[in-house]
Design an enzyme around this catalytic site. Structure first.
Site, mmCIF file in Angstrom:
data_model
loop_
_atom_site.group_PDB
_atom_site.id
_atom_site.type_symbol
_atom_site.label_atom_id
_atom_site.label_comp_id
_atom_site.label_asym_id
_atom_site.label_seq_id
_atom_site.Cartn_x
_atom_site.Cartn_y
_atom_site.Cartn_z
ATOM 1 N N HIS A 1 0.829 -1.196 0.000
ATOM 2 C CA HIS A 1 0.000 0.000 0.000
ATOM 3 C C HIS A 1 0.864 1.246 0.000
ATOM 4 O O HIS A 1 2.052 1.190 0.350
ATOM 5 C CB HIS A 1 -0.948 0.003 1.194
ATOM 6 C CG HIS A 1 -2.178 -0.821 0.970
ATOM 7 N ND1 HIS A 1 -3.142 -0.455 0.065
ATOM 8 C CD2 HIS A 1 -2.583 -1.986 1.508
ATOM 9 C CE1 HIS A 1 -4.099 -1.374 0.071
ATOM 10 N NE2 HIS A 1 -3.788 -2.313 0.936
ATOM 11 N N LYS B 1 -13.691 5.000 6.247
ATOM 12 C CA LYS B 1 -13.655 6.329 5.629
ATOM 13 C C LYS B 1 -15.058 6.781 5.240
ATOM 14 O O LYS B 1 -15.388 7.962 5.301
ATOM 15 C CB LYS B 1 -12.751 6.312 4.383
ATOM 16 C CG LYS B 1 -12.557 7.708 3.767
ATOM 17 C CD LYS B 1 -11.477 7.698 2.712
ATOM 18 C CE LYS B 1 -11.962 7.103 1.419
ATOM 19 N NZ LYS B 1 -12.862 8.026 0.671
#
Length: 915
Positions: free
Chosen positions: A144, A577
């Protein structure tokens, strides 16, 4: 007062700090050393003595640094964070050894404790054998954009850890101790002189290389030891000399090189190269182990007996040396080595560095290699050499069984929108009158099932498709060739990101049919089709989507070829999120409850794949507690979970720490499957309360992040998100689209940015407001009710424990300095004021519910770690703020940009699992 058991930790930290200080003085001069030391002492004064004047001194001192001074200060404190991490890891190993030597009872979370508890609960060796024969426990490595460790840095750290370990385990002579001291000094010097940041953006192949480094050091060696430990425990419990060998129940998977969701750089060529690189590591390891095994098995005819099969295996060997004529095991191993060397050349196109002793036929697959090794094992066992069979041979046999020739099963992931466009183009090209995108869901399902059922392909080799479609078709063709070359275990899973409907799964099924991985005439499917439900809305819809999917006879016939088992992936980062920490956790829990019910009704075995991040804001936190907190029936002996970014190094760079983390996953899965009290379903009142808390937390979070004018600007100006987007720390863009919208930003850099400024907002925001509204509605017994939830419901206790950790690592005073980077003063005061109020409300609520006087009172080990490292972490934050201010004024100063990048690295290292 410091306890004696922690004295070695502080000794190691002081020693490493002294060596780093000596290195800085020697390399950069006494003035630089004195400056860093002054900053350190002032920070310690402020943190440990709560000296308010020290804070002003520290800020003034740091703000006055020149550009070059800033670089050296940032480097010094960043490297100290890394060294402190090494010392802490070594201390965990030290304490575990002390407990083991003392004969202490196994600790909760250990594999030994889990097995003991299972035996105590009435499970015998045969029952546990059955459990492990059907279990699957798989951590999956992912790359990532927040992976901030260079492999060269990791190598330096590994050497320092090795030298510290030697000091612990061996009573050194004065001369040996002096040699160790000098070696440590060299390692720290090398670390200081090794470039921390990459000069160019990381490529996918670089990420693959980084991921592979953990196999040679940890996975290939430690996984066989775990299997051996479990087998020995079962044989001891059964009172037998040995127990049957367990089927492979723990594997390490990978997304690196196969995850193309939002990453245009993962192509068919990259996938092919990744597979070759993985095979190179696996085959190279086996060849090295065989070479060593041949050197050790010098058993001679006349002194031993051997089986007929072993005699035949030695007779087939191209090793005809008269020196080894009476050494059948060596000749047999030489023959195996020659065949494996030929396999290396056949699969990879070139011979290994150490050639075989003669020509031999390559193996058709790892099963043939395993069969030859089994011959050696059985011969040794049958002829009085069990101890030799239980040595390196045992671990090699297990490694071959687990890792095969492909090393790690790679998951292939793509976004559902891409699959939709590809299928639409294929259908439109084959039938110009068809408009797939205009169809409703029912019509899409009907069309897709019809196409899947026919052996006629849609794609034509004579048609030129769009670049996107050509790229996807190439991936699927490569997958089919990989299955033929390495077996279906090399690419067993195809994942659909952003799954929202049944047609999303059937579109993938159609593309698998195009590649021959789904064979309609045989109703056979050679890979798992895995939906990934990510947003709050998608998680709520997940049970209904799977229910409708299982109502389709065509799909159920395919599922029969997969053993009536279906995997479902749940997205933690994106749901967080989307809806905030509390609502994300609750939505995931509810989705699991619904899936357990749907799967049971259809008679399908559920395997959950948890897309957890390393940080709490990405669904992370301690794996053991997270697995035990799953709803009843959600862990059915099988679980997969992602290990993301910077957490991979923290968990698996040190082999012993890596083994401990792998054992934790096995222990938790065993306990959640066999030992969980099925009757202890949550009190319905708890579920109702949790829904109310989630609704209010969701409103507070969405109100701030998505519904407050100017919040997007506040976020981009008050955090390092812009600078993270510039870093050479990953192959994947920080945003899915070229925009600054929060909706388009990837969840990983979103969380990482809030961690850097010490707010950790995604890990707690909204909880304080939710609790306040709950208490207002039930003033008489509301708090007592929440306290009972905390005591009696492991899921709620886990949420609060994780929140406790991130709140303890936050710092509102430091965060306020980042807020001052926002140019609009009114906007700054309005938003930071809301964040400050919510933070205080959340801390107050957490302490009231848990009964703690301070954050982390219930976790003294972590509390100590934070207390010790923050005086060294705070200066990095203060310097980073000043660097950000200068960078945004000048934009073109490479040295300032470098300083920011190093500070990001150091803060991430200091916070560990909060980035």
């Amino acid at each position: 007062m410091m306890q004696d058991k922690d004295a070695p930790l502080f000794d190691d930290i002081r020693m490493l700090g002294r060596l780093l200080g000596d290195t800085i003085r020697d390399q950069q001069g006494a003035a630089t050393f004195d400056l860093i030391e002054r900053i350190r002492q002032t920070s310690v004064r402020f943190r440990r003595d709560e000296d308010i004047t020290a804070r002003a001194e520290l800020e003034a001192l740091l703000d006055a640094l020149s550009r070059e001074q800033t670089i050296q200060v940032v480097r010094g404190f960043s490297y100290f964070s890394h060294l402190a991490n090494i010392a802490e890891d070594q201390h965990h190993i030290r304490r575990a050894r002390v407990h083991s030597i003392a004969g202490s009872s196994p600790r909760p979370g250990s594999l030994s404790r889990a097995l003991d508890d299972a035996f105590a609960a009435g499970y015998d060796a045969a029952a546990l054998q059955t459990f492990f024969d059907t279990a699957l426990i798989a951590p999956v490595l992912t790359a990532h954009p927040t992976e901030v460790q260079r492999k060269s840095i990791l190598n330096c750290q590994a050497e320092i850890a090795r030298l510290l370990d030697t000091r612990d385990r061996v009573q050194l002579t004065p001369e040996e101790l002096a040699d160790n001291d000098e070696a440590l000094r060299r390692a720290v010097l090398t670390l200081w002189q090794t470039r921390m940041m990459r000069p160019a953006r990381l490529s996918v192949i670089d990420e693959v290389n980084n991921g592979l480094s953990y196999y040679g050091s940890t996975f290939l060696r430690q996984l066989p030891r775990i299997y051996a430990a479990v087998e020995d425990s079962l044989s001891q419990a059964a009172g037998t000399a040995s127990s049957p060998e367990l089927a492979p129940f723990i594997r390490v998977g990978s997304w690196i090189g196969g995850d193309r969701d939002g990453n245009p750089f993962v192509t068919a060529d990259i996938l092919e190269r990744t597979l070759r690189m993985q095979a190179t590591v696996a085959l190279g390891f086996y060849l090295d182990e065989l070479h060593a095994l041949g050197a050790s098995l010098s058993l001679a005819v006349g002194l031993i007996s051997v089986s007929e099969a072993l005699t035949a295996l030695a007779g087939d060997s191209p090793d005809h040396s008269p020196q080894r004529n009476d050494e059948p095991y060596r000749r047999a191993i030489s023959g195996i080595y020659a065949r494996l060397a030929a396999t290396h050349e056949a699969l990879l196109g070139y011979a290994p560095t150490r050639h075989g002793i003669g020509d031999a036929a390559p193996y058709d697959g790892p099963d043939e290699l395993a069969a030859d090794l089994d011959i050696i094992h059985r011969s040794l066992t049958a002829n009085g050499s069990v101890a030799l069979a239980r040595g390196p041979l045992r671990h090699l046999r297990r490694a071959v069984g687990v890792f095969g020739f492909h090393l790690a099963p790679i998951d292939l992931r793509q976004n559902s929108d891409v699959f939709e466009r590809v299928v639409a183009e294929l259908i439109a090209t084959a039938s110009p009158e068809a408009d797939y995108l205009a169809l409703n869901e029912d019509a899409r399902i009907a069309l897709l099932l019809e196409e899947i059922a026919t052996a006629r392909p849609l794609a034509s080799p004579h048609v030129h498709y769009s670049d996107e479609t050509e790229s996807e078709l190439a991936i699927f063709r490569t997958a089919r060739l990989t299955h033929q070359r390495f077996g279906t275990g090399a690419l067993p899973n195809f994942i659909i990101s952003k799954t929202a409907s049944v047609s999303d799964l059937l579109e993938l099924a159609l593309l698998l049919k195009e590649a021959g991985i789904l064979r309609p005439r045989e109703a056979a499917l050679d890979a798992n089709i895995i939906p990934l439900f990510e947003t709050i809305e998608d998680l709520e819809a997940a049970p209904a989507v799977m229910d409708r999917l299982f109502s389709l006879p065509g799909y159920m016939s395919l599922l029969a070829s997969r053993g009536h088992a279906q995997e479902v992936m749940l997205g933690y980062s994106d749901s967080n999120k989307d809806g905030g920490f509390l609502t994300s956790g609750w939505s995931l829990y509810k989705a699991e409850l619904g899936l357990v019910e749907i799967f049971a009704r259809h008679g399908i075995r559920l395997r959950l794949f948890h897309g957890r991040g390393g940080s709490v804001g990405r669904g992370g936190g301690p794996s053991y507690q997270a697995i035990l907190a799953q709803p009843g029936g959600a862990v059915q002996g099988q679980i997969r979970l992602t290990e993301q970014g910077e957490v991979i190094a923290a968990k698996y760079a040190n082999p012993e720490v890596g083994r401990r983390n792998l054992e934790v996953l096995v222990a938790a899965t065993l306990e959640a499957t066999l030992l969980a009290d099925r009757s202890a379903a949550p009190d319905p009142a708890f579920l109702e309360t949790m829904q109310r808390l989630s609704d209010d937390a969701f409103a507070a979070y969405r109100g701030l992040v998505y519904e407050t004018d100017g919040f997007e600007r506040y976020f981009w100006e008050s955090t390092v998100i812009s600078e993270i987007a510039e870093l050479n720390i990953g192959s994947r863009p920080a945003s899915r689209k070229k925009s600054t919208r929060i909706e388009d930003l990837r969840a990983i850099p979103w969380v990482f940015s809030w961690a850097q400024c010490r707010l950790m907002l995604p890990g707690w925001y909204g909880f304080g407001s939710a609790v306040k509204q709950w208490l207002d509605s039930r003033p008489a017994d509301g708090l007592e009710h929440l306290q009972r939830m905390h005591r009696e419901w492991s899921f709620f206790a886990m949420l609060l424990s994780n929140m406790d950790m991130v709140l303890a690592k936050s710092d509102l005073a430091i965060a306020s300095r980042y807020a001052k980077l926002v140019k609009d003063e009114a906007l700054r005061e309005a938003i930071f004021g809301r964040i400050r109020s919510e933070w205080q409300a959340t801390v107050d609520a957490l302490l009231a519910i848990t009964g703690q006087a301070e954050l982390l009172d219930d976790n003294p080990l972590l509390k100590r770690s934070i207390r010790n490292r923050f005086p060294y972490l705070d200066p990095l934050n203060h310097v980073q703020v000043e660097l950000l201010r200068r960078h945004r004024e000048t934009h073109d100063d490479d040295r300032i940009r470098l300083g920011i990048q190093i500070s990001i690295n150091g803060i991430a290292a200091g916070l560990r699992n909060s980035g």
